[in-house]
Scaffold this active site. Structure first.
Site, short mmCIF file in Angstrom:
data_model
loop_
_atom_site.label_atom_id
_atom_site.label_comp_id
_atom_site.label_asym_id
_atom_site.label_seq_id
_atom_site.Cartn_x
_atom_site.Cartn_y
_atom_site.Cartn_z
N ASP A 299 -49.58 -2.41 -11.03
CA ASP A 299 -49.02 -2.55 -9.69
C ASP A 299 -50.07 -2.05 -8.70
OD1 ASP A 299 -47.15 -2.56 -7.39
OD2 ASP A 299 -45.60 -2.75 -8.91
N HIS A 333 -51.66 -4.96 -7.87
CA HIS A 333 -51.05 -5.81 -6.84
C HIS A 333 -51.78 -5.65 -5.51
CE1 HIS A 333 -46.87 -6.19 -8.96
NE2 HIS A 333 -47.86 -6.64 -9.68
#
Length: 479
Positions: A299, A333
């Site tokens: 992430d 991300h």
């Protein structure tokens, strides 16, 4: 591709000598051609002041060796020895808990004031993936909401002078058999689904209790709720140091300091590719330095936060005075992210001399919020950023998740990006404010994106300034 230019190449080699080294990364031709670091003047004059205000923890000069207390370091359950060392530290008024080379399995570790947990090179701490060990519940934040939940694996609450240091490995023990499946449907575990024991019912209930103003002590979300704990969380602590260690396989966010003042995260590696495996998420923290770190995550690499929705506005403490420098971002991300739990605001963030690149890096710089989270987000400065491969270079998105469905418009202004160089991107920009609440004062200067498949979008921005910016070899002049 352009032809080889020996003169330009030699000049880039000279310039490379002035660049700060990032461990484990060889500079590309793009990195080598960056200008030398600018001076600390203008808005950047705040950086030395921020750094001088950060106090490293003061740890008494006494040691408590885990093996001297009876641990063998042969893969046994060493929980009792960690507990004994911490209790001895507490009684003595603080000290250094030394973990010699070896492999130690354990349940949660709760540090106290004036205490350092130090791992020698070759030391490995492996957390036992049995959720019942992480009870009783403690006060924590989960996705920006306060609650009583599973204990973080390494935790300190209302402590002064705490440190986690050394050259060892800390493995959170999470995988597709334990912890990660609680996410439900995700891209990390092939057999996961929205059925069975997942976080979704408890997550929805917690959101309802937060909006209803239920006292935090009554928000009980430990056993049976399936809300995964972070690997490291220092909560309401001052003078915090996390240095040198490698952190892997976290159940949730890897490093999550909350309501801390005086935080240093230095030369740390976070390598966790599970769901929500953010690398470092300072939340409602003040005076923060993150430097020399390697982030390789499932992430966001760094996500700066300040609480979600009603809780963020109730606590109302921004994250402010943050310096990020000489870091490397691989998978993630986003490289540097503000949000999405950002209702308390973020201000005075300075990022410089960082390198990002991966076919699995989705965004370089990102601000994500919406009309339910809102937040005052301003005075964000980025310079000397080298990006190799990324999907989106700069993203400021007011439509994240819930989008335009709330009553709390974000207030985003004074975002300055200079000396950014990107080799390859799918999209240069994804910048979308609200017509009634536009992004204000976005400045991009002395930057280039060598190859971008698309320019992307820039919508609802006032005071956009572009100076000496090229994309695909052409001067960029936004319409």
């Amino acid at each position: 591709m352009t032809g080889f230019n020996r003169r330009v190449f030699l000049q880039s080699l000279v310039a490379a000598a002035a660049l700060p080294a990032v461990p484990g990364l060889l500079p590309s031709a793009v990195a080598m051609s960056r200008p030398p670091r600018a001076q600390y003047n203008g808005p950047w004059a705040q950086v030395p002041k921020i750094l001088s205000s950060i106090k490293l923890p003061s740890i008494p000069a006494r040691e408590f060796d885990l093996k001297a207390l009876g641990a063998k370091g042969e893969g046994e359950d060493a929980s009792e020895f960690f507990a004994a060392a911490i209790e001895a530290c507490r009684k003595a008024g603080g000290g250094r808990i030394v973990v010699p080379a070896g492999k130690y399995r354990t349940g949660p570790i709760h540090l106290v004031s004036n205490t350092e947990l130090h791992l020698h090179e070759g030391a490995e701490i492996h957390f036992i993936p049995e959720p019942e060990r992480y009870l009783p519940a403690v006060k924590t934040r989960w996705e920006g909401m306060e609650m009583m939940g599973y204990s973080p694996l390494i935790y300190a609450h209302k402590a002064e002078n705490v440190a986690l240091t050394g050259k060892g490995l800390i493995d959170g023990g999470a995988d597709c058999d334990t912890w990660w499946p609680w996410k439900g449907a995700n891209t990390k575990c092939e057999n996961s689904s929205n059925e069975g024991d997942t976080q979704h019912p408890a997550r929805n209930a917690l959101m309802e209790e937060m909006e209803a103003g239920v006292p935090v002590a009554e928000r009980e979300y430990a056993e049976g709720s399936f809300l995964r704990p972070p690997l490291v969380q220092f909560y309401e602590c001052n003078n915090v140091l996390i240095e040198g260690v490698t952190l892997e396989n976290s159940p949730f966010w890897v490093i999550h300091p909350v309501l801390c003042e005086g935080l240093t995260v230095r030369n740390v590696t976070t390598r966790s590719h599970g769901p929500n495996s953010d690398g470092c998420d300072p939340e409602s923290c003040r005076n923060v330095l993150i430097e020399g770190c390697l982030f390789d995550n499932g992430d966001d690499c760094i996500a700066i936060k300040s609480g979600r929705n009603a809780d963020g506005r109730r606590v109302n403490i921004p994250t402010e005075n943050v310096v990020v420098r000489n870091c490397q971002m691989k998978d993630g991300h986003g490289g540097l992210v503000l949000g999405s739990e950002i209702s308390g605001g973020v201000r005075n963030v300075f990022m410089e001399d960082c390198v990002m690149s991966s076919p699995h890096l989705e965004r370089g710089l990102r601000i994500k919020t919406n009309a339910m989270r809102g937040g005052n987000i301003h005075d964000i400065y980025v310079r000397n950023l080298t990006i190799g491969q990324v999907k989106d270079v700069i993203v400021i998105n007011f439509f994240y998740e819930e989008g335009d469905k709330g009553d709390f418009d974000p207030n985003v202004y004074n975002i300055q990006v200079e000396d950014l160089v990107c080799e390859e991107a799918e999209r240069a920009f994804h910048i979308r404010g609200f017509a009634r609440a536009p992004i204000r004062g976005l400045q991009i200067s002395n930057s280039r994106i060598d190859r971008a498949a698309s320019l992307g979008v820039i919508e609802e921005v006032t005071g956009l300034t572009v100076d000496n910016v090229t994309i695909n070899g052409q001067a960029f002049k936004p319409s």
